[in-house]
Design an enzyme around this catalytic site. Structure first.
Site, PDB file in Angstrom:
ATOM      1  N   ILE A  42       7.027   6.446  -2.080  1.00  0.00           N
ATOM      2  CA  ILE A  42       8.345   6.246  -2.077  1.00  0.00           C
ATOM      3  C   ILE A  42       8.741   6.718  -0.477  1.00  0.00           C
ATOM      4  O   ILE A  42       8.178   7.767  -0.205  1.00  0.00           O
ATOM      5  CB  ILE A  42       9.107   6.935  -3.003  1.00  0.00           C
ATOM      6  CG1 ILE A  42       8.890   6.679  -4.297  1.00  0.00           C
ATOM      7  CG2 ILE A  42      10.701   6.794  -2.674  1.00  0.00           C
ATOM      8  CD1 ILE A  42       9.553   7.520  -5.457  1.00  0.00           C
ATOM      9  N   ASP A  43       9.237   5.816   0.290  1.00  0.00           N
ATOM     10  CA  ASP A  43       9.609   6.377   1.661  1.00  0.00           C
ATOM     11  C   ASP A  43      10.413   7.837   1.785  1.00  0.00           C
ATOM     12  O   ASP A  43      11.103   8.177   0.753  1.00  0.00           O
ATOM     13  CB  ASP A  43      10.295   5.309   2.425  1.00  0.00           C
ATOM     14  CG  ASP A  43      11.735   5.140   1.912  1.00  0.00           C
ATOM     15  OD1 ASP A  43      12.477   5.992   1.956  1.00  0.00           O
ATOM     16  OD2 ASP A  43      11.977   3.970   1.358  1.00  0.00           O
ATOM     17  N   LEU A  44      10.534   8.246   3.058  1.00  0.00           N
ATOM     18  CA  LEU A  44      11.049   9.561   3.334  1.00  0.00           C
ATOM     19  C   LEU A  44      12.425   9.873   2.835  1.00  0.00           C
ATOM     20  O   LEU A  44      12.873  10.863   2.253  1.00  0.00           O
ATOM     21  CB  LEU A  44      10.978   9.903   4.671  1.00  0.00           C
ATOM     22  CG  LEU A  44      11.290  11.162   5.183  1.00  0.00           C
ATOM     23  CD1 LEU A  44      10.535  12.438   4.751  1.00  0.00           C
ATOM     24  CD2 LEU A  44      11.593  11.122   6.749  1.00  0.00           C
TER      25      LEU A  44
END
Length: 274
Positions: A103-105
Protein backbone atom coordinates in the site's frame (compact mmCIF):
# COMPACT_ATOMS: atom_id res chain seq x y z
CA UNK A 1 13.96 -36.65 4.13
CA UNK A 2 15.07 -35.03 0.88
CA UNK A 3 13.55 -31.69 -0.12
CA UNK A 4 14.18 -29.36 -3.03
CA UNK A 5 16.67 -26.68 -2.09
CA UNK A 6 14.70 -23.76 -3.56
CA UNK A 7 11.63 -24.85 -1.59
CA UNK A 8 13.60 -24.83 1.65
CA UNK A 9 14.90 -21.33 0.91
CA UNK A 10 11.39 -20.06 0.14
CA UNK A 11 10.05 -21.66 3.29
CA UNK A 12 12.74 -19.89 5.32
CA UNK A 13 11.50 -16.56 3.97
CA UNK A 14 14.16 -15.77 1.37
CA UNK A 15 11.66 -15.12 -1.43
CA UNK A 16 9.35 -16.97 -3.75
CA UNK A 17 10.36 -20.34 -5.16
CA UNK A 18 11.18 -18.73 -8.48
CA UNK A 19 13.36 -16.10 -6.82
CA UNK A 20 15.16 -18.78 -4.84
CA UNK A 21 15.81 -20.80 -8.00
CA UNK A 22 17.45 -17.70 -9.43
CA UNK A 23 19.60 -17.30 -6.32
CA UNK A 24 20.78 -20.89 -6.76
CA UNK A 25 21.62 -20.34 -10.44
CA UNK A 26 23.65 -17.26 -9.46
CA UNK A 27 25.80 -19.35 -7.11
CA UNK A 28 24.63 -17.60 -3.96
CA UNK A 29 23.66 -20.81 -2.15
CA UNK A 30 26.04 -23.29 -0.54
CA UNK A 31 25.25 -26.66 1.01
CA UNK A 32 27.94 -27.66 3.48
CA UNK A 33 31.16 -26.91 1.54
CA UNK A 34 29.72 -27.06 -1.98
CA UNK A 35 28.19 -24.19 -3.96
CA UNK A 36 24.99 -25.38 -5.66
CA UNK A 37 24.02 -23.96 -9.05
CA UNK A 38 21.79 -26.71 -10.40
CA UNK A 39 18.06 -26.12 -10.10
CA UNK A 40 15.98 -28.91 -8.63
CA UNK A 41 18.75 -30.07 -6.29
CA UNK A 42 17.44 -32.05 -3.33
CA UNK A 43 19.04 -32.12 0.11
CA UNK A 44 18.24 -33.30 3.63
CA UNK A 45 17.82 -30.16 5.80
CA UNK A 46 18.20 -32.28 8.95
CA UNK A 47 21.71 -33.34 7.91
CA UNK A 48 23.01 -30.58 5.61
CA UNK A 49 23.90 -27.00 6.48
CA UNK A 50 22.60 -24.39 4.03
CA UNK A 51 24.23 -21.00 3.49
CA UNK A 52 22.81 -18.04 1.58
CA UNK A 53 25.36 -15.32 0.76
CA UNK A 54 27.70 -17.12 3.19
CA UNK A 55 25.21 -16.79 6.05
CA UNK A 56 23.88 -19.91 7.70
CA UNK A 57 20.14 -20.38 7.23
CA UNK A 58 18.29 -21.21 10.41
CA UNK A 59 14.82 -22.32 9.36
CA UNK A 60 12.45 -21.10 12.05
CA UNK A 61 8.74 -21.13 12.52
CA UNK A 62 6.63 -19.20 10.05
CA UNK A 63 4.78 -16.15 11.31
CA UNK A 64 1.71 -14.42 9.88
CA UNK A 65 0.48 -11.01 11.00
CA UNK A 66 -2.51 -8.94 9.93
CA UNK A 67 -1.68 -5.26 10.41
CA UNK A 68 -3.56 -2.00 9.90
CA UNK A 69 -0.98 0.13 8.09
CA UNK A 70 -1.06 3.80 9.09
CA UNK A 71 -0.41 6.58 6.63
CA UNK A 72 3.21 7.61 6.41
CA UNK A 73 4.66 4.10 6.48
CA UNK A 74 6.30 2.32 3.54
CA UNK A 75 5.90 -1.37 2.76
CA UNK A 76 9.41 -1.87 1.41
CA UNK A 77 12.09 -3.47 3.58
CA UNK A 78 14.93 -1.31 2.27
CA UNK A 79 14.13 2.39 2.02
CA UNK A 80 17.07 4.66 1.08
CA UNK A 81 15.12 7.69 2.35
CA UNK A 82 14.92 6.25 5.83
CA UNK A 83 11.16 6.50 6.15
CA UNK A 84 9.15 4.54 8.70
CA UNK A 85 8.58 0.92 7.64
CA UNK A 86 5.62 -1.36 8.25
CA UNK A 87 7.89 -4.16 9.49
CA UNK A 88 9.17 -1.86 12.25
CA UNK A 89 5.72 -2.05 13.86
CA UNK A 90 6.12 -5.78 14.48
CA UNK A 91 7.96 -7.60 17.29
CA UNK A 92 9.98 -10.09 15.20
CA UNK A 93 12.92 -7.83 14.39
CA UNK A 94 15.30 -10.69 13.54
CA UNK A 95 13.05 -12.43 11.01
CA UNK A 96 13.13 -11.78 7.29
CA UNK A 97 9.57 -10.47 6.90
CA UNK A 98 7.66 -9.52 3.76
CA UNK A 99 4.60 -7.35 3.28
CA UNK A 100 1.95 -8.97 1.10
CA UNK A 101 0.36 -6.54 -1.35
CA UNK A 102 1.96 -3.15 -0.87
CA UNK A 103 0.00 0.00 0.00
CA UNK A 104 1.49 3.37 -0.93
CA UNK A 105 2.78 5.91 1.59
CA UNK A 106 -0.40 8.02 1.65
CA UNK A 107 -2.81 5.08 1.99
CA UNK A 108 -3.75 2.87 4.92
CA UNK A 109 -5.40 -0.43 5.73
CA UNK A 110 -4.87 -4.16 5.74
CA UNK A 111 -1.38 -5.53 5.22
CA UNK A 112 -0.38 -9.14 5.69
CA UNK A 113 3.20 -9.53 6.93
CA UNK A 114 4.90 -12.93 6.92
CA UNK A 115 8.19 -14.76 6.49
CA UNK A 116 6.47 -17.37 4.30
CA UNK A 117 7.92 -16.48 0.90
CA UNK A 118 5.85 -19.05 -0.95
CA UNK A 119 2.52 -17.78 0.40
CA UNK A 120 3.63 -14.21 -0.29
CA UNK A 121 4.15 -15.11 -3.94
CA UNK A 122 0.79 -16.88 -4.20
CA UNK A 123 -1.10 -13.92 -2.76
CA UNK A 124 0.61 -11.22 -4.82
CA UNK A 125 1.14 -12.84 -8.23
CA UNK A 126 -1.57 -11.61 -10.66
CA UNK A 127 -1.94 -15.14 -12.03
CA UNK A 128 -3.69 -16.28 -8.86
CA UNK A 129 -6.35 -13.55 -8.96
CA UNK A 130 -6.66 -13.00 -5.20
CA UNK A 131 -9.28 -10.25 -4.66
CA UNK A 132 -8.32 -7.14 -2.74
CA UNK A 133 -11.04 -4.73 -1.61
CA UNK A 134 -10.62 -1.03 -0.88
CA UNK A 135 -12.64 1.75 0.69
CA UNK A 136 -12.05 4.78 -1.54
CA UNK A 137 -13.21 8.38 -1.28
CA UNK A 138 -13.03 10.27 -4.57
CA UNK A 139 -13.46 13.95 -5.27
CA UNK A 140 -16.84 14.73 -6.83
CA UNK A 141 -19.16 12.16 -8.38
CA UNK A 142 -18.61 9.00 -10.41
CA UNK A 143 -19.99 9.84 -13.85
CA UNK A 144 -21.76 7.27 -16.06
CA UNK A 145 -18.90 7.61 -18.54
CA UNK A 146 -16.32 6.85 -15.84
CA UNK A 147 -18.39 3.89 -14.70
CA UNK A 148 -18.48 2.47 -18.22
CA UNK A 149 -14.71 2.77 -18.58
CA UNK A 150 -14.13 1.03 -15.27
CA UNK A 151 -16.56 -1.66 -16.39
CA UNK A 152 -14.53 -2.34 -19.52
CA UNK A 153 -11.05 -1.91 -18.05
CA UNK A 154 -8.70 1.07 -18.16
CA UNK A 155 -5.46 1.39 -20.09
CA UNK A 156 -2.33 1.97 -18.00
CA UNK A 157 1.32 1.95 -19.06
CA UNK A 158 1.55 -1.81 -18.32
CA UNK A 159 -1.54 -2.57 -20.41
CA UNK A 160 -5.27 -2.79 -19.90
CA UNK A 161 -6.59 -3.52 -16.44
CA UNK A 162 -9.23 -6.11 -15.68
CA UNK A 163 -12.76 -4.81 -15.04
CA UNK A 164 -13.33 -3.72 -11.45
CA UNK A 165 -16.16 -4.60 -9.09
CA UNK A 166 -17.48 -1.62 -7.17
CA UNK A 167 -20.41 -0.20 -5.28
CA UNK A 168 -21.26 3.28 -4.03
CA UNK A 169 -21.25 3.56 -0.25
CA UNK A 170 -22.08 7.23 0.18
CA UNK A 171 -22.52 10.39 -1.89
CA UNK A 172 -22.25 14.00 -0.81
CA UNK A 173 -22.06 17.24 -2.72
CA UNK A 174 -18.25 17.23 -2.55
CA UNK A 175 -17.22 13.60 -2.75
CA UNK A 176 -18.24 9.96 -3.26
CA UNK A 177 -17.23 6.93 -1.21
CA UNK A 178 -16.79 3.63 -3.07
CA UNK A 179 -16.03 0.03 -2.23
CA UNK A 180 -13.80 -1.27 -5.01
CA UNK A 181 -12.39 -4.76 -5.60
CA UNK A 182 -9.44 -5.66 -7.85
CA UNK A 183 -7.73 -8.95 -8.66
CA UNK A 184 -4.46 -7.48 -9.89
CA UNK A 185 -1.43 -6.04 -8.16
CA UNK A 186 -0.14 -3.18 -10.27
CA UNK A 187 1.72 -0.38 -8.51
CA UNK A 188 -0.73 2.23 -7.10
CA UNK A 189 -3.40 0.68 -9.33
CA UNK A 190 -6.48 2.04 -7.54
CA UNK A 191 -5.27 5.64 -7.65
CA UNK A 192 -4.11 5.32 -11.24
CA UNK A 193 -7.27 3.80 -12.72
CA UNK A 194 -9.48 6.33 -10.95
CA UNK A 195 -7.24 9.18 -12.12
CA UNK A 196 -7.61 7.86 -15.68
CA UNK A 197 -11.40 8.30 -15.47
CA UNK A 198 -11.19 11.76 -13.89
CA UNK A 199 -11.80 10.74 -10.26
CA UNK A 200 -8.88 11.82 -8.06
CA UNK A 201 -8.61 9.87 -4.82
CA UNK A 202 -8.90 11.75 -1.52
CA UNK A 203 -8.68 8.77 0.85
CA UNK A 204 -7.76 5.13 0.28
CA UNK A 205 -7.88 2.21 2.71
CA UNK A 206 -7.65 -1.51 1.99
CA UNK A 207 -10.23 -3.47 3.96
CA UNK A 208 -9.68 -7.07 2.80
CA UNK A 209 -7.36 -9.51 1.04
CA UNK A 210 -9.17 -12.65 -0.03
CA UNK A 211 -10.97 -13.99 3.08
CA UNK A 212 -9.06 -11.72 5.50
CA UNK A 213 -10.91 -8.66 6.84
CA UNK A 214 -9.36 -5.62 8.50
CA UNK A 215 -11.88 -5.68 11.33
CA UNK A 216 -11.57 -3.39 14.39
CA UNK A 217 -7.78 -2.97 14.34
CA UNK A 218 -6.71 0.65 14.77
CA UNK A 219 -3.88 2.14 12.66
CA UNK A 220 -0.59 0.63 13.76
CA UNK A 221 -2.19 -2.32 15.53
CA UNK A 222 -1.64 -5.94 14.47
CA UNK A 223 -2.60 -9.46 15.40
CA UNK A 224 -1.32 -12.92 14.45
CA UNK A 225 -3.42 -15.00 12.08
CA UNK A 226 -4.98 -18.12 13.49
CA UNK A 227 -4.54 -21.52 11.86
CA UNK A 228 -7.97 -21.42 10.21
CA UNK A 229 -7.20 -18.09 8.54
CA UNK A 230 -3.89 -19.41 7.23
CA UNK A 231 -5.62 -22.49 5.81
CA UNK A 232 -8.27 -20.29 4.17
CA UNK A 233 -5.55 -18.25 2.46
CA UNK A 234 -3.90 -21.39 1.14
CA UNK A 235 -7.27 -22.69 0.01
CA UNK A 236 -8.17 -19.61 -2.03
CA UNK A 237 -4.74 -19.43 -3.70
CA UNK A 238 -4.81 -23.10 -4.71
CA UNK A 239 -8.39 -22.75 -5.97
CA UNK A 240 -7.49 -19.69 -8.04
CA UNK A 241 -4.36 -21.43 -9.31
CA UNK A 242 -6.51 -24.25 -10.66
CA UNK A 243 -8.77 -21.73 -12.40
CA UNK A 244 -6.17 -19.08 -13.28
CA UNK A 245 -6.48 -19.41 -17.05
CA UNK A 246 -10.24 -19.20 -17.24
CA UNK A 247 -11.42 -15.98 -18.87
CA UNK A 248 -12.99 -13.48 -16.50
CA UNK A 249 -16.75 -13.07 -16.61
CA UNK A 250 -18.62 -9.86 -17.15
CA UNK A 251 -17.78 -7.11 -14.66
CA UNK A 252 -20.45 -6.48 -12.09
CA UNK A 253 -21.52 -3.65 -9.80
CA UNK A 254 -24.23 -3.23 -7.21
CA UNK A 255 -27.85 -2.29 -7.86
CA UNK A 256 -27.20 0.94 -5.97
CA UNK A 257 -25.23 2.13 -9.00
CA UNK A 258 -28.14 1.20 -11.24
CA UNK A 259 -30.39 3.35 -9.07
CA UNK A 260 -27.88 6.17 -9.25
CA UNK A 261 -27.48 5.79 -13.01
CA UNK A 262 -30.80 4.35 -14.27
CA UNK A 263 -29.73 4.57 -17.91
CA UNK A 264 -26.59 2.52 -17.35
CA UNK A 265 -26.36 -0.88 -19.03
CA UNK A 266 -24.22 -2.32 -16.22
CA UNK A 267 -25.65 -5.66 -15.02
CA UNK A 268 -26.39 -6.24 -11.31
CA UNK A 269 -24.01 -8.22 -9.16
CA UNK A 270 -24.53 -11.88 -9.99
CA UNK A 271 -26.12 -13.82 -7.17
CA UNK A 272 -26.32 -10.82 -4.84
CA UNK A 273 -29.39 -10.39 -2.65
CA UNK A 274 -30.84 -6.94 -2.20
Amino acid sequence: MLERLHKILAGAGYGSRRQCEKFISEGRVRVDDKIITERGTKIDPSKNKIYFNNQLIKPGKKVYYLLNKPKGYVCTNDDPEGRRRVIDLLPDKNLRLYTVGRIDLDSSGLILVTNDGELCNLLTHPRYQVPKTYWVMIKGALSPQALTRLQKGVWLSEGKTNPVRLRIIKKTYQDTTLELTLREGKNREVRRILAQVGCPVKELKRISIGPLKLGPLKPGQYRPLNQREIQNLLKITHHNQDNSYRPAGKPTVSRQILRTYPNSSVPPLAGQKY
